[in-house]
Design a protein around this motif. Structure first.
Motif, PDB file in Angstrom:
ATOM      1  N   LYS A  88      -0.468 -27.460  24.642  1.00  0.00           N
ATOM      2  CA  LYS A  88      -0.978 -28.195  25.804  1.00  0.00           C
ATOM      3  C   LYS A  88      -0.180 -27.840  27.056  1.00  0.00           C
ATOM      4  N   ARG A 107      -5.479 -20.122  23.724  1.00  0.00           N
ATOM      5  CA  ARG A 107      -6.640 -20.635  22.969  1.00  0.00           C
ATOM      6  C   ARG A 107      -6.787 -19.894  21.648  1.00  0.00           C
ATOM      7  N   CYS A 110      -4.255 -20.976  18.897  1.00  0.00           N
ATOM      8  CA  CYS A 110      -4.388 -22.344  18.384  1.00  0.00           C
ATOM      9  C   CYS A 110      -5.077 -22.329  17.033  1.00  0.00           C
ATOM     10  N   THR A 111      -4.565 -23.114  16.116  1.00  0.00           N
ATOM     11  CA  THR A 111      -5.213 -23.245  14.804  1.00  0.00           C
ATOM     12  C   THR A 111      -5.688 -24.677  14.574  1.00  0.00           C
ATOM     13  N   ASN A 112      -5.100 -25.602  15.283  1.00  0.00           N
ATOM     14  CA  ASN A 112      -5.445 -27.006  15.153  1.00  0.00           C
ATOM     15  C   ASN A 112      -6.706 -27.301  15.973  1.00  0.00           C
ATOM     16  N   PRO A 113      -7.768 -27.790  15.323  1.00  0.00           N
ATOM     17  CA  PRO A 113      -9.016 -28.082  16.053  1.00  0.00           C
ATOM     18  C   PRO A 113      -8.827 -29.039  17.234  1.00  0.00           C
ATOM     19  N   ALA A 114      -7.915 -29.997  17.100  1.00  0.00           N
ATOM     20  CA  ALA A 114      -7.675 -30.950  18.197  1.00  0.00           C
ATOM     21  C   ALA A 114      -7.060 -30.226  19.394  1.00  0.00           C
ATOM     22  N   ASP A 115      -6.118 -29.296  19.136  1.00  0.00           N
ATOM     23  CA  ASP A 115      -5.519 -28.509  20.219  1.00  0.00           C
ATOM     24  C   ASP A 115      -6.564 -27.613  20.872  1.00  0.00           C
ATOM     25  N   MET A 116      -7.427 -27.020  20.053  1.00  0.00           N
ATOM     26  CA  MET A 116      -8.488 -26.150  20.582  1.00  0.00           C
ATOM     27  C   MET A 116      -9.401 -26.932  21.513  1.00  0.00           C
TER      28      MET A 116
END
Length: 129
Positions: A88, A107, A110-116
Motif C-alpha cells: 500500500k 500490482r 501482489c499475491t494477496n487479493p485484498a492488496d490487489m
C-alpha cells in the motif's frame, strides 16, 4: 573518540564516515543507536536511503519501514517499500510520483487479493490509469 580521530587522520569524507557508521550499527544489530544516528542532523549527509538498505540487508523490514517513511523521493520510496513488502505504501508513493511503471510492478508482485483490490482502487482514484 578513537574512530573520529582516525577518520580525521585519514581525511575521510563525512559521507564515507556516515556510511561506515550506518553499516556498522546495522551489522551489530544496534537499532537504537542507528535511530539516534539518523536523527543527529535534520537530514543525514548520506540521506535516509542507506538506513533503509542497511536494515533490509540485515533482515529488519520493520526497522526499514520506519526509515522508508522519511524518504522524500517518491519513486525511491515506492521501490524500497515494494522491496520491504509494504504494497500500500509503495503504491501510494508511486502514485505521488506519477510513476505508472512502478505502480504496475507493485500490482504484479501482489499475491494477496485484498492488496490487489486496494491497489486497483488507488489506481482508479488517482486517475493515472
Amino acid at each position: 573518540s578513537k574512530g573520529l580521530r582516525l577518520a580525521k587522520d585519514l581525511s575521510m569524507s563525512e559521507k564515507l564516515l556516515w556510511s561506515l557508521k550506518v553499516e556498522g550499527l546495522a551489522e551489530g544489530h544496534d537499532w537504537k543507536e542507528l535511530e539516534k544516528l539518523s536523527k543527529e542532523k535534520k537530514m543525514p549527509p548520506i540521506g535516509i536511503e542507506p538506513f533503509v538498505e542497511a536494515c533490509i540487508t540485515h533482515g529488519r523490514m520493520d526497522e526499514a519501514a520506519v526509515y522508508a517513511d522519511r524518504l522524500t523521493d517518491m519513486t525511491r520510496k515506492a521501490e524500497l517499500c515494494l522491496k520491504i513488502g509494504l504494497f500500500k505504501k509503495a503504491a501510494e508513493a508511486a502514485i505521488a510520483a506519477r510513476d505508472l511503471e512502478i505502480l504496475a510492478s507493485i500490482r504484479q508482485k501482489c499475491t494477496n487479493p485484498a492488496d490487489m483490490a486496494m491497489i486497483d482502487n488507488l489506481i482508479a482514484q488517482s486517475g493515472l490509469n
